[in-house]
Design an enzyme around this catalytic site. Sequence first.
Site, PDB file in Angstrom:
ATOM      1  N   CYS A   1     -26.815  33.947 -16.270  1.00  0.00           N
ATOM      2  CA  CYS A   1     -27.642  33.005 -17.028  1.00  0.00           C
ATOM      3  C   CYS A   1     -27.364  33.123 -18.516  1.00  0.00           C
ATOM      4  CB  CYS A   1     -29.119  33.233 -16.731  1.00  0.00           C
ATOM      5  SG  CYS A   1     -29.671  34.928 -16.986  1.00  0.00           S
TER       6      CYS A   1
ATOM      7  N   GLU B   1     -37.482  32.086 -15.660  1.00  0.00           N
ATOM      8  CA  GLU B   1     -36.283  32.204 -16.508  1.00  0.00           C
ATOM      9  C   GLU B   1     -35.243  31.282 -15.914  1.00  0.00           C
ATOM     10  OE1 GLU B   1     -32.602  32.900 -17.173  1.00  0.00           O
ATOM     11  OE2 GLU B   1     -33.005  34.829 -16.208  1.00  0.00           O
TER      12      GLU B   1
END
Length: 498
Positions: free
Chosen positions: A285, A251
Amino acid sequence: MLSFKHPGRHCIAGSWHPGTGEILSRNPANLDEIIGAFPVGTQAESIEAVAAARHAFPNWRRTSRLHRAECFNRLANIIERDQEYLAELMAREVGKTLSECRAEVVEGLHMVQYVFGTGRMPTGYVIDSEISEKDAFLRRKPWGVVAVITPWNFPFAVPLWMLGPSLLEGNTAVFKPSEDSPAIGQRLFELFLEAGFPPGTINLLHGDGTTGEALVDNPEVSVVLFTGSYEVGKRIQQVSANHFDRIVAAEMGSKSAVIICDDARIDLAVSAGLISAFKTSGQRCVSAGRLLVQEKIFDKFAEKLLTVTKRIRIGNPLDERNFTGPVIHENSVEKVLKYNRLSKEEGAEVLLVGERMLDHEHKRGCYLTPHVYRIAHSPQIRCIREEVFGPHLALIPFKTLDDAIEIYNDTDFGLSMAVITEDFRKMRLFREECNFGMGYVNLPCIGAEVHLPFGGVKKSGNGHPSAAGLVDAVTHKIAWTVNHGTEIKMAQGLKTDV
């Protein structure tokens, strides 16, 4: 003053090792305060840690899945006991506000509880065969050694997203926390030991990118789980391509956005935009570096957003009155300020100037004020396409819903998005046409619940989401077919006559 059960050390096969080198973990709210000193893992130590995990794998894999789950039940009880300690340590080491750190500890606890609960759930299912005398089964099996490489901004929850499913399913692990959050990483590891996970089942290796690369390059590692930047994730995938049976779940950041339609409730939209952009000082993120606002309500929205943004309290993470704290370190300060300057160079109308806070209360820390600007969308503009990872926010006007979809998709990332609207048809349009892994309606684009998959598309992820979605990466599926007849009958009408 907080203290550690152990000084900064590696732990391999249940034994603590002082290691060599030194990483100093500093409090980003006060750079004079050193949280602790931690070693830098060498290639030899990486090989030793992987070998320990490989040695422990057969016995752990053969342990009853229910007994493995019981380890997580004990871990959950220990986390509940230490919640406040863990939150305070996290706040001091990474600069997130105490309320955010408490929420993260609860999120990690929820993951552990989820893993414990799934310990009694099926690990496969029965599938009908063409032949009535046959039973066919699908079953999941563990891969082996899992390398877990985690980020500093969620140093407690994200490791548990990865370690939980990996260990429950029978894998063993080598855990390398970020060099920016080694103290909370080590404390989490100590909790695993206290919960009774057998020696070698999980191993702790501190270090920097060199340590991580040595770990990834080891052919005895079956799976690499990573959360961090695209550049590092890409490198992990490149190195892993040399290993024919390697699985990588990565990720890797985003340029997330909130889309605000002209029928939006303005106060709700302002709250969603502000939380998405500035919680954790924009260092998630999933943080929104872009708010896409329909032209009809742009001026009204921008005025209200600026009014509220100017009221944000920025300061010591341990002061519960503060909305947000510092960015993680000096390099982050310089990166954000560089992008602030770039926005002006690329033609933005700056509405709120982001700069370093140098007054008496903030001068020893890495504090930045929010930078907010209006800019028209163009494919050539870097500041609205590249991840900044700080309190840096673009307000981008759009005319039609198709324009908003085009603008949202015009980045190399696709992690998170939110749409603010009262129209269910618009909700569905954005759900179907935008490229993302996690979507929200009338909510911020940040946030996660552990029973949902966490991941994205394009440069944000490679199709293996974390948290509950991770099970498919840390196991492989086998087919198992049993004949209960007294002769052989084949599917598809295949003849068996000799």
